[in-house]
Design a protein around this motif. Structure first.
Motif, short mmCIF file in Angstrom:
data_model
loop_
_atom_site.label_atom_id
_atom_site.label_comp_id
_atom_site.label_asym_id
_atom_site.label_seq_id
_atom_site.Cartn_x
_atom_site.Cartn_y
_atom_site.Cartn_z
N PHE A 199 0.96 -1.14 -0.07
CA PHE A 199 0.09 -0.05 0.12
C PHE A 199 1.00 1.31 -0.14
O PHE A 199 2.02 1.09 0.10
N ALA A 229 -2.67 6.48 10.86
CA ALA A 229 -3.40 5.38 10.32
C ALA A 229 -2.27 4.64 9.48
O ALA A 229 -2.50 3.46 9.36
N GLN A 230 -1.66 5.19 8.40
CA GLN A 230 -0.52 4.55 7.76
C GLN A 230 0.48 3.63 8.41
O GLN A 230 1.03 2.85 8.19
N GLU A 232 0.32 2.85 11.57
CA GLU A 232 -0.45 1.43 12.15
C GLU A 232 -0.68 0.44 11.21
O GLU A 232 -0.50 -0.83 11.51
N ARG A 233 -1.02 0.77 10.00
CA ARG A 233 -1.20 -0.36 8.90
C ARG A 233 0.22 -1.27 8.65
O ARG A 233 0.10 -2.36 8.58
N ALA A 234 1.32 -0.23 8.53
CA ALA A 234 2.48 -0.96 8.38
C ALA A 234 2.90 -1.72 9.52
O ALA A 234 3.29 -2.86 9.37
N SER A 236 1.05 -3.08 12.01
CA SER A 236 0.35 -4.37 12.22
C SER A 236 0.42 -5.17 11.31
O SER A 236 0.43 -6.37 11.54
N GLY A 237 0.55 -4.75 9.84
CA GLY A 237 0.91 -5.78 8.91
C GLY A 237 2.29 -6.32 9.15
O GLY A 237 2.48 -7.89 8.80
N GLU A 240 1.55 -9.02 12.03
CA GLU A 240 0.67 -10.30 11.82
C GLU A 240 1.40 -10.92 10.57
O GLU A 240 1.39 -12.44 10.74
N ARG A 246 -2.27 -10.37 16.26
CA ARG A 246 -2.78 -9.15 16.06
C ARG A 246 -2.90 -8.28 17.25
O ARG A 246 -2.96 -8.74 18.23
N SER A 249 -6.18 -2.40 18.20
CA SER A 249 -6.12 -0.96 17.07
C SER A 249 -5.86 0.32 17.81
O SER A 249 -6.41 0.32 19.01
#
Length: 251
Positions: A199, A229-230, A232-234, A236-237, A240, A246, A249
């Motif tokens: 992403f 938010a980006q 956190e996505r990085a 968390s990904g 995982e 996980r 959030s």
């Protein structure tokens, strides 16, 4: 082997067990996560008192028997962090930090860096409860990834090794300092390697991640909501993909 031993730990969480006992999950720098029974702690005259509440830093004498749970026989409080406990926001974010350690590190996975990092985080939230929040937790998690050996590559392409800054100076169709991020690849990837993968990670998010790794927790950078938010996505990904767990959030 069964027997008594001494250790220092942070209490990650506590759960009721029967009428008077509790189960506590502890994290130590030398033995990793430990589950233990505290017998009689909920009785009025318990010798343990409130010393085994979540977020407490304690010295313990433990007994390891044949079962999965150890037994707490003696406890001495090292740090109580009283100001943290008076601030609802700090309590929530301290709980998220402890949960991150609980999920990322298993039993027998001692990690002194992770233990010291958690101690520093709780000390910071006690000294400055107003520092609690999403940016602080994400900076903590970035450092936790470093301690766990999962920290993503942020300066060079995780696939071809090309310097990202050099890639951005070239005629990149992505533009605006943005790159692609792929947990499977191990971090940022240049536009030549990243077509259709991962992403978009904008410059403010990548800058936050680099700054969070470089600065002490007390000097962690700030960022706007979209950048966080980006991040956190990085994060968390990455967790995982590499640790198969996980995290709570941040939102």
């Amino acid at each position: 082997m069964a027997g008594y031993y001494k250790t220092e730990a942070i209490v990650l969480r506590s759960m009721r067990l029967r009428e008077a006992d509790r189960i506590v999950h502890l994290y130590t720098g030398t033995q990793g996560r430990i589950g233990a029974v505290v017998k009689g702690v909920r009785r009025t005259k318990s010798r343990f008192g409130g010393r085994l509440e979540p977020f407490s830093r304690v010295r313990l004498v433990m007994y390891e028997g044949r079962g999965d749970l150890h037994t707490v026989t003696q406890v001495e409080c090292v740090e109580w962090y009283p100001r943290l406990r008076e601030h609802g926001g700090a309590i929530y974010w301290a709980g998220a930090a402890c949960e991150s350690v609980l999920r990322l590190f298993g039993e027998g996975e001692g990690n002194e860096a992770a233990y010291n990092l958690l101690c520093h985080e709780l000390k910071l939230l006690d000294a400055r409860p107003e520092a609690a929040g999403g940016a602080n937790l994400l900076a903590f998690r970035m450092k936790l990834l470093l301690a766990a050996g999962f920290v993503p590559e942020l300066t060079d392409c995780a696939r071809c090794g090309r310097n990202i800054a050099a890639s951005l100076r070239a005629d990149s169709p992505v533009g605006n300092g943005s790159v692609r991020f792929s947990a499977a690849a191990g971090g940022v990837i240049c536009h030549d390697c990243g077509a259709g993968d991962g992403f978009t990670l904008d410059a403010p998010a990548r800058s936050f991640m680099i700054g969070a790794l470089a600065a002490p927790l007390r000097e962690a950078p700030e960022a706007a909501g979209p950048a966080l938010a980006q991040v956190e996505r990085a994060v968390s990904g990455t967790v995982e993909y590499h640790a198969h767990v996980r995290l709570r959030s941040v939102a």
